[in-house]
Design a protein around this motif. Structure first.
Motif, PDB file in Angstrom:
ATOM      1  N   GLU A 279      -4.977   3.594  -2.709  1.00  0.00           N
ATOM      2  CA  GLU A 279      -4.278   3.811  -3.978  1.00  0.00           C
ATOM      3  C   GLU A 279      -4.937   4.887  -4.836  1.00  0.00           C
ATOM      4  OE1 GLU A 279      -3.505   0.294  -6.133  1.00  0.00           O
ATOM      5  OE2 GLU A 279      -2.550  -0.748  -4.473  1.00  0.00           O
TER       6      GLU A 279
ATOM      7  N   PRO B  36      -1.088   4.472   6.134  1.00  0.00           N
ATOM      8  CA  PRO B  36      -1.496   3.852   4.864  1.00  0.00           C
ATOM      9  C   PRO B  36      -2.453   4.760   4.112  1.00  0.00           C
ATOM     10  CG  PRO B  36      -2.651   2.828   6.693  1.00  0.00           C
ATOM     11  CD  PRO B  36      -1.650   3.770   7.311  1.00  0.00           C
TER      12      PRO B  36
ATOM     13  N   LYS C 159       0.839  -1.192   0.000  1.00  0.00           N
ATOM     14  CA  LYS C 159       0.000   0.000   0.000  1.00  0.00           C
ATOM     15  C   LYS C 159       0.881   1.251   0.000  1.00  0.00           C
ATOM     16  CE  LYS C 159      -4.099  -1.995   0.510  1.00  0.00           C
ATOM     17  NZ  LYS C 159      -5.186  -1.859  -0.499  1.00  0.00           N
TER      18      LYS C 159
END
Length: 250
Positions: free
Chosen positions: A150, A147, A85
């Motif tokens: 995307e 994180p 990620k």
């Protein structure tokens, strides 16, 4: 201003202090800066003092520290996002000590970009003001990251074209010409950052430079750019480029 600080072997903080009326990210051509350099200080670091400072960190990364001619030290944490990620706001706690144990200082190293994609290598950086020990020992620990999805709407997809790199005769300077292309030409961009990282023949990071484009940005056309990166110690063998773009949010 950051690249100028590296070029003349001074800290960014010292350069800002010497030029209090200058906005670092809004400097135009022909602007004159006061460089806080004394005639007695050496212009560059001694490579024999700056090439062997490495310590393992979390994630099998290493930290490389390079002392400048004024006794300060740049430390580059050789970081790779090994997850699947993208990560945001990665930082590392860097500590430098003397071999005799009479000196110790810690600072936080940051990415030159906000985002590091999955399986991507890019160093975190921090500067330690003078005086620092000649025989310093460095260590680093990755202490924070977030994180990121995307397809996060806060970032624009951008690709870089083939780079043309020209090295100085001593290979302490590399000039890179390339262009950036925006994949989504329907979303206007508020910023584009390109980071150039220089590596030596041992694949160690020895320099970096961040280029920021001026406004307005035309996302419908390839955007050419030119950036120069300087070595902190030793010859440059190759240069890697990284890019990050942000949209104009409503």
């Amino acid at each position: 201003m950051f690249g100028i600080a590296i070029r003349y072997g001074v800290s960014l903080e010292a350069l800002k202090t010497a030029n209090p009326s200058v906005i670092p990210h809004a400097m135009g051509e022909s602007l004159q800066l006061l460089i806080p350099i004394t005639p007695t200080a050496p212009a560059v670091a001694n490579p024999t003092q700056t090439s062997a400072l490495t310590t393992k960190t979390e994630g099998d990364s290493k930290v490389y520290c390079y002392r400048d001619g004024f006794g300060g030290a740049w430390c580059l944490v050789d970081y790779t996002n090994t997850s699947d990620k993208p990560l945001e706001n990665v930082s590392a706690l860097v500590t430098i000590k003397s071999s005799s144990g009479d000196y110790e200082q810690s600072k936080t190293a940051l990415l030159p970009l906000n985002l590091v994609p999955a399986q991507t290598r890019i160093p975190l950086t921090v500067y330690f003001n003078a005086p620092t020990p000649v025989d310093l020992i460095a260590s680093a620990t990755i202490d924070f990251s977030l994180p990121v999805a995307e397809q996060d709407a806060r970032y624009l997809a951008v690709t870089l074209g083939a780079a043309e790199t020209t090295y100085s005769e001593d290979r302490l300077t590399a000039q890179i010409n390339s262009e950036a292309r925006f994949e989504d030409q329907a979303r206007p961009a508020s910023s584009l950052w390109v980071v150039a990282v220089a590596y030596d023949e041992n694949d160690q990071p020895v320099g970096f430079r961040r280029f920021e484009t001026s406004q307005p940005i035309d996302v419908s056309q390839p955007l050419p750019f030119n950036v120069t990166v300087y070595s902190l110690a030793g010859a440059i063998a190759q240069v890697e480029l990284y890019a990050e773009a942000r949209p104009i949010l409503p």
